[in-house]
Motif scaffolding. Structure first.
Motif, PDB file in Angstrom:
ATOM      1  N   PRO A  98       0.831  -1.207   0.000  1.00 33.83           N
ATOM      2  CA  PRO A  98       0.000   0.000   0.000  1.00 33.83           C
ATOM      3  C   PRO A  98       0.869   1.262   0.000  1.00 33.83           C
ATOM      4  O   PRO A  98       1.907   1.293   0.665  1.00 33.83           O
ATOM      5  CB  PRO A  98      -0.781  -0.106   1.313  1.00 33.83           C
ATOM      6  N   GLY A  99       0.461   2.246  -0.773  1.00 35.32           N
ATOM      7  CA  GLY A  99       1.157   3.527  -0.779  1.00 35.32           C
ATOM      8  C   GLY A  99       2.375   3.603  -1.663  1.00 35.32           C
ATOM      9  O   GLY A  99       3.071   4.613  -1.708  1.00 35.32           O
ATOM     10  N   ILE A 100       2.642   2.562  -2.397  1.00 41.11           N
ATOM     11  CA  ILE A 100       3.842   2.560  -3.228  1.00 41.11           C
ATOM     12  C   ILE A 100       3.617   3.362  -4.510  1.00 41.11           C
ATOM     13  O   ILE A 100       4.566   3.887  -5.107  1.00 41.11           O
ATOM     14  CB  ILE A 100       4.301   1.095  -3.495  1.00 41.11           C
ATOM     15  N   GLY A 101       2.366   3.488  -4.942  1.00 40.52           N
ATOM     16  CA  GLY A 101       2.063   4.295  -6.125  1.00 40.52           C
ATOM     17  C   GLY A 101       1.363   3.552  -7.247  1.00 40.52           C
ATOM     18  O   GLY A 101       1.417   3.985  -8.398  1.00 40.52           O
ATOM     19  N   LYS A 102       0.702   2.449  -6.935  1.00 45.46           N
ATOM     20  CA  LYS A 102       0.012   1.671  -7.978  1.00 45.46           C
ATOM     21  C   LYS A 102      -1.114   2.468  -8.614  1.00 45.46           C
ATOM     22  O   LYS A 102      -1.241   2.519  -9.836  1.00 45.46           O
ATOM     23  CB  LYS A 102      -0.570   0.373  -7.371  1.00 45.46           C
ATOM     24  N   SER A 103      -1.934   3.104  -7.776  1.00 45.98           N
ATOM     25  CA  SER A 103      -3.055   3.883  -8.308  1.00 45.98           C
ATOM     26  C   SER A 103      -2.543   5.031  -9.165  1.00 45.98           C
ATOM     27  O   SER A 103      -3.083   5.310 -10.231  1.00 45.98           O
ATOM     28  CB  SER A 103      -3.897   4.436  -7.167  1.00 45.98           C
ATOM     29  N   THR A 104      -1.490   5.667  -8.699  1.00 47.66           N
ATOM     30  CA  THR A 104      -0.908   6.778  -9.454  1.00 47.66           C
ATOM     31  C   THR A 104      -0.399   6.303 -10.809  1.00 47.66           C
ATOM     32  O   THR A 104      -0.662   6.920 -11.837  1.00 47.66           O
ATOM     33  CB  THR A 104       0.265   7.402  -8.653  1.00 47.66           C
ATOM     34  N   LEU A 105       0.301   5.185 -10.811  1.00 45.80           N
ATOM     35  CA  LEU A 105       0.875   4.659 -12.049  1.00 45.80           C
ATOM     36  C   LEU A 105      -0.200   4.424 -13.100  1.00 45.80           C
ATOM     37  O   LEU A 105      -0.066   4.835 -14.253  1.00 45.80           O
ATOM     38  CB  LEU A 105       1.618   3.351 -11.747  1.00 45.80           C
ATOM     39  N   ILE A 132      -8.568  14.686  -7.571  1.00 47.48           N
ATOM     40  CA  ILE A 132      -7.441  15.424  -6.991  1.00 47.48           C
ATOM     41  C   ILE A 132      -6.124  14.851  -7.506  1.00 47.48           C
ATOM     42  O   ILE A 132      -5.207  15.564  -7.914  1.00 47.48           O
ATOM     43  CB  ILE A 132      -7.480  15.369  -5.442  1.00 47.48           C
ATOM     44  N   ARG A 133      -6.055  13.506  -7.547  1.00 51.02           N
ATOM     45  CA  ARG A 133      -4.840  12.873  -8.035  1.00 51.02           C
ATOM     46  C   ARG A 133      -4.627  13.179  -9.525  1.00 51.02           C
ATOM     47  O   ARG A 133      -3.511  13.473  -9.954  1.00 51.02           O
ATOM     48  CB  ARG A 133      -4.907  11.368  -7.812  1.00 51.02           C
ATOM     49  N   ALA A 134      -5.727  13.145 -10.286  1.00 50.27           N
ATOM     50  CA  ALA A 134      -5.618  13.433 -11.725  1.00 50.27           C
ATOM     51  C   ALA A 134      -5.123  14.862 -11.946  1.00 50.27           C
ATOM     52  O   ALA A 134      -4.293  15.114 -12.826  1.00 50.27           O
ATOM     53  CB  ALA A 134      -6.961  13.217 -12.394  1.00 50.27           C
ATOM     54  N   MET A 265       9.074   8.860  -8.267  1.00 49.30           N
ATOM     55  CA  MET A 265       7.859   9.505  -7.756  1.00 49.30           C
ATOM     56  C   MET A 265       8.198  10.947  -7.424  1.00 49.30           C
ATOM     57  O   MET A 265       9.082  11.204  -6.613  1.00 49.30           O
ATOM     58  CB  MET A 265       7.376   8.753  -6.511  1.00 49.30           C
ATOM     59  N   ASN A 266       7.520  11.874  -8.085  1.00 46.81           N
ATOM     60  CA  ASN A 266       7.723  13.274  -7.694  1.00 46.81           C
ATOM     61  C   ASN A 266       6.379  13.927  -7.450  1.00 46.81           C
ATOM     62  O   ASN A 266       5.361  13.247  -7.374  1.00 46.81           O
ATOM     63  CB  ASN A 266       8.588  14.023  -8.723  1.00 46.81           C
ATOM     64  N   GLU A 267       6.360  15.240  -7.310  1.00 47.21           N
ATOM     65  CA  GLU A 267       5.096  15.879  -6.920  1.00 47.21           C
ATOM     66  C   GLU A 267       4.047  15.858  -8.033  1.00 47.21           C
ATOM     67  O   GLU A 267       2.875  16.092  -7.795  1.00 47.21           O
ATOM     68  CB  GLU A 267       5.354  17.306  -6.384  1.00 47.21           C
ATOM     69  N   LYS A 268       4.458  15.541  -9.265  1.00 55.11           N
ATOM     70  CA  LYS A 268       3.487  15.476 -10.358  1.00 55.11           C
ATOM     71  C   LYS A 268       3.354  14.055 -10.902  1.00 55.11           C
ATOM     72  O   LYS A 268       3.321  13.827 -12.102  1.00 55.11           O
ATOM     73  CB  LYS A 268       3.900  16.441 -11.475  1.00 55.11           C
ATOM     74  N   GLY A 269       3.329  13.101 -10.018  1.00 58.81           N
ATOM     75  CA  GLY A 269       3.149  11.723 -10.456  1.00 58.81           C
ATOM     76  C   GLY A 269       4.466  10.997 -10.651  1.00 58.81           C
ATOM     77  O   GLY A 269       5.475  11.338 -10.036  1.00 58.81           O
ATOM     78  N   LEU A 270       4.440   9.996 -11.516  1.00 56.36           N
ATOM     79  CA  LEU A 270       5.630   9.172 -11.712  1.00 56.36           C
ATOM     80  C   LEU A 270       6.358   9.570 -12.992  1.00 56.36           C
ATOM     81  O   LEU A 270       5.747   9.638 -14.053  1.00 56.36           O
ATOM     82  CB  LEU A 270       5.225   7.699 -11.790  1.00 56.36           C
TER      83      LEU A 270
END
Ligand code: TYD
Ligand code: MG
Length: 452
Positions: A98-105, A132-134, A265-270
């Protein structure tokens, strides 16, 4: 009529038992077996009803074959780990902590593909949270659809309406099939939902990505029990203390199974890291002892990585061996080889090994660089940053040949290295045209003589 039944599942490997027992006889784990209530109803409106009787037996020679069409995403790293794009009808499991960035990816991958209709289904977050993430990722896309639901039948109904080309399910642990009475995230639910998704994907030729959470000890049921029924398994991993994330293929029915994609991972996604060698080698002003660079290969891609060793006088009776990113038993073996064949007294020293960048590679060709960094720290004598090492070390101290040496040499040459230390037994590379000087060695003693 519904039929009620109790099944005991192993949460670790998914094995089924008729009664409870303390130890799973399939994976030998203790206390992993839990009781689950399963109520099966006769399935009315599921995918298979529409596709029944479409199967018949045919000869292998009659199978018409075209090269599987692939959807090529805008994400080079994702394409590579999938073996060159998304295969239609394939089911890909993406597992990670959890929290590694799967949803973001995957939200980012959907947003980037402006010409492909993607559907992102979330059972974890609200539409606002996804928005918000988008916004954070900051890409406008009219072709990306969102759905927040956990009921598989609602999901399939919506999918029928939208008719997307790619589907993302975030995450399998939140899904719930109305056909079985068991809590979301339990072994039977996870299995049933995955089976429904797979039947859907195969019937409609729509590729589906299933995101699944795992914890370090694998205590949450799910991804483990699915690995054998999906087409591709990707692991998204990384060290919390670094911003680098690695997407690793562990199974792929449509391509190479040890590919690697690297992100930051930076402030604007991966951000995709297209030239990983440059970030994995730290830039330093002056030469420091205990550092050696290895030319490794992960999947199809050569990677130059920095190995660091610290050898110091042991203060306690039993010397310490600590590793980060490297196999401890492999280190012990290499130390024994150095002790016995080279006459170095590592037995009275504490030894620490670190692979820079928080990356973990499983390439035996790393051995020679580890040996070089150990010797460098032992002697407190730096190795030039323009040298690089490739070779597996055998039990008698011999330096063994490695695969795809040409590629490793060319990568080192491209990055401006001056010398590469290789095994004498790699004949193939001799005719290679490169500016880099190749030094072939047969034993670790020769390495010591040349370096110090
Ligand atoms: P997330 O995709 O929610 O992880 P997962 O789905 O695997 O649980 O990512 C969570 C982390 O990523 C969170 O700690 C914040 C961080 N993050 C960034 O650093 N930059 C970003 O642009 C985004 C969207 C997230
Ligand atoms: Mg998530």
């Amino acid at each position: 009529m519904s039929k009620q039944k109790t099944i005991y599942y192993c949460q670790e490997c998914g094995a089924e038992y008729a009664k409870w027992q303390g130890k799973c006889t399939s994976c030998n784990q203790w206390n992993k077996i839990i009781e689950e209530l399963v109520i099966k109803e006769k399935k009315k409106d599921t995918w298979e009803n529409h596709t029944q009787n479409s199967q018949k037996t045919i000869k292998v020679s009659d199978v018409s074959f075209q090269d599987t069409p692939r959807i090529v995403t805008r994400d080079e790293e994702l394409n590579r780990v999938l073996g060159g794009g998304i295969v239609s009808g394939s089911v890909v499991l993406v597992a990670g902590e959890p929290g590694i960035g799967k949803s973001t990816l995957f939200l980012q991958a959907c947003l980037e593909m402006t010409d492909v209709k993607c559907m992102y289904i979330s059972g974890e977050e609200s539409l606002q949270q996804i928005k918000i993430r988008a916004d954070r990722i900051g890409i406008q896309n009219e072709n990306c659809y969102l759905l927040t639901s956990t009921d598989t039948q609602v999901i399939f109904n919506e999918i029928k309406k939208v008719n997307p080309e790619i589907i993302i399910i975030d995450s399998i642990q939140t899904l719930e099939s109305p056909f079985i009475e068991s809590t979301p995230g339990s072994v039977s639910q996870v299995r049933e939902c995955a089976a429904e998704i797979i039947r859907f994907a195969k019937a409609t030729h729509t590729p589906v990505f299933i995101i699944g959470h795992i914890t370090k000890d694998g205590s949450i049921a799910g991804p483990k029990v699915l690995e054998h029924i999906v087409d591709t398994v990707l692991h998204f991993e990384g060290d919390r203390h670094y911003s680098y994330r690695i997407l690793r293929t562990t199974k792929n029915r449509f391509g190479n199974s040890n590919e690697l994609g690297i992100y930051e991972m930076n402030e604007k996604g991966l951000r995709k890291i297209t030239n990983p060698s440059e970030i994995l080698i730290t830039q330093k002003e002056d030469d420091l002892s205990g550092i050696a660079i290895a030319s490794t290969i992960e999947g199809a891609r050569p990677l130059l990585i920095e190995t660091q060793a610290l050898v110091s006088q042991a203060v306690y009776g039993t010397p310490q061996r600590t590793v980060s990113g490297f196999d401890l038993r492999r280190l012990q073996l290499l130390l024994a080889v150095l002790e016995k064949r080279g006459g170095f007294h590592f037995g009275v020293k504490d030894v620490f090994i670190n692979i820079a960048g928080g990356i973990r590679v499983e390439d035996p060709a790393l051995d020679l660089a580890i040996i070089a960094s150990l010797l460098s720290s032992y002697e407190d004598n730096p190795i030039s940053q323009k040298y690089c090492f490739v070779g597996e070390v055998g039990l008698s101290g011999e330096i063994r040949a490695v695969n795809r040496l040409e590629q490793r040499i060319l990568e080192a040459d491209k990055l401006g290295f001056e010398k590469i230390f290789i095994s004498k037994f790699n004949h193939k590379a001799i005719g290679l045209k490169a500016n880099i000087e190749m030094i072939s060695l047969s034993k670790i003693e020769e390495l010591y003589q040349i370096l110090f």
